[in-house]
Design a protein around this motif. Sequence first.
Motif: not given
Length: 431
Positions: A41, A256, A47-48, A37, A51, A45
Amino acid sequence: MRRWLRDTTGGLPRQFWYLWTGTLINRVGGFVVIFLTIYLTTVRHFTPSQAGLIMGVWAAGGALGNMLGGVAADRIGRKVTLLTGQVAGAATLLAMAFTSAYWGIAGLAFLFGVFADGARPAFGAMLIDIVPEKDRLRAFTLNYWVINLGFAFAATLAGLAAAADYHLVFLVDAATTLVTATFLFFTLRESKSARPASSSSATSSSSASSSAASAVASAAKGGLRVVFTDRIFLIFAGLNILSAFVFLQHLTTLPIAMAADGISGQTYGYVIALNGVLIVIGQLFIPRLTRGMTRTRMLAVASIVTGLGFGLTALANTPLFYAATVFVWTLGEMVNAPANSTTMAALSPADLRGRYQGVFSLSWSIAGFVAPTVGGFLQEHVGNTFLWLLCAGIGLAVAAAQVASGPARERRAAILAPPPPAVSRQPTPVS
């Protein structure tokens, strides 16, 4: 200490220790599942939500792998299924290390899920084959202990590898998986009997119990259909989906959330390594601490404590506070793991162990898909506080459901349990 060590580890078959050692080798290098994860991210790069989708695709592949692996373990054998999954999984990790395109990574994640999770039913079925029922709680506890011993090392080493070069995260994982497959190839024997096992409960003193056991255990010809019509087992697997949804947040949304609080990936590795360290220290004492508790009670207590731990994450904003929440939900995990595994083993007819293991592993795969996709969506659009409080609510609901469904599970387990060994009586000498 000698008596405790003997009670905990003594008398287990040599083949179990080969499986145990292979697990240790594999888990020490299990870097990818911990850092994927963060890799997606921060390095790629994404996005959440992107991912989370990749993690979900990985779990979808695992769902397919569990089905295929469960059938293969019963039909062609445990050992070949286990080794095939490991070798193919290592090759997929090598490819993933040098892929940068989003859909390329997603496709490889799906394949890795198929291969890695395809080996799990064979491993679980082999462990049940090898270890007698009276020793399975100890065996599952020791296996879970070594998984987390490896995890503790992997979380720390993966952070160092990621700081040096993220390619090492994939390369080391692939290398240790190949070493594991090689070791098991030369040490393990196939554990599946060449002929189908007969119903172990056919000689039960209760005619109703014996006929029910025979109906379940003789249904091997029905394949997966039998498993998917076993209501008692499916309820148990469904509760595991909910529990796993909560637990798997530590690999998906937790890093995150910590990154959003300004905590580095390396610090996350140290914090999450606490989970493995705690289990290494405490897991071997769980059989003693829970002695006298039923499996149902253990599952309910574990669900409450795990939910509480993740619920407290709503208040965390420093590494120390996050570490405290890890401490709480790890206690729940330590109680849940052996109770979950032994209940699963008790509900699996001998002729269908691979398939039952496959479907139960499917519950983890479903949770592995739902946890990052739904969790990532809620985290991005609703916020962390709602997500963590939802986890606490799920924990309480699952605990209540475990208590309600427990008696039916234990009745089924009693039907499938092997009969006690016959006691030979010597004739009384005539004086």
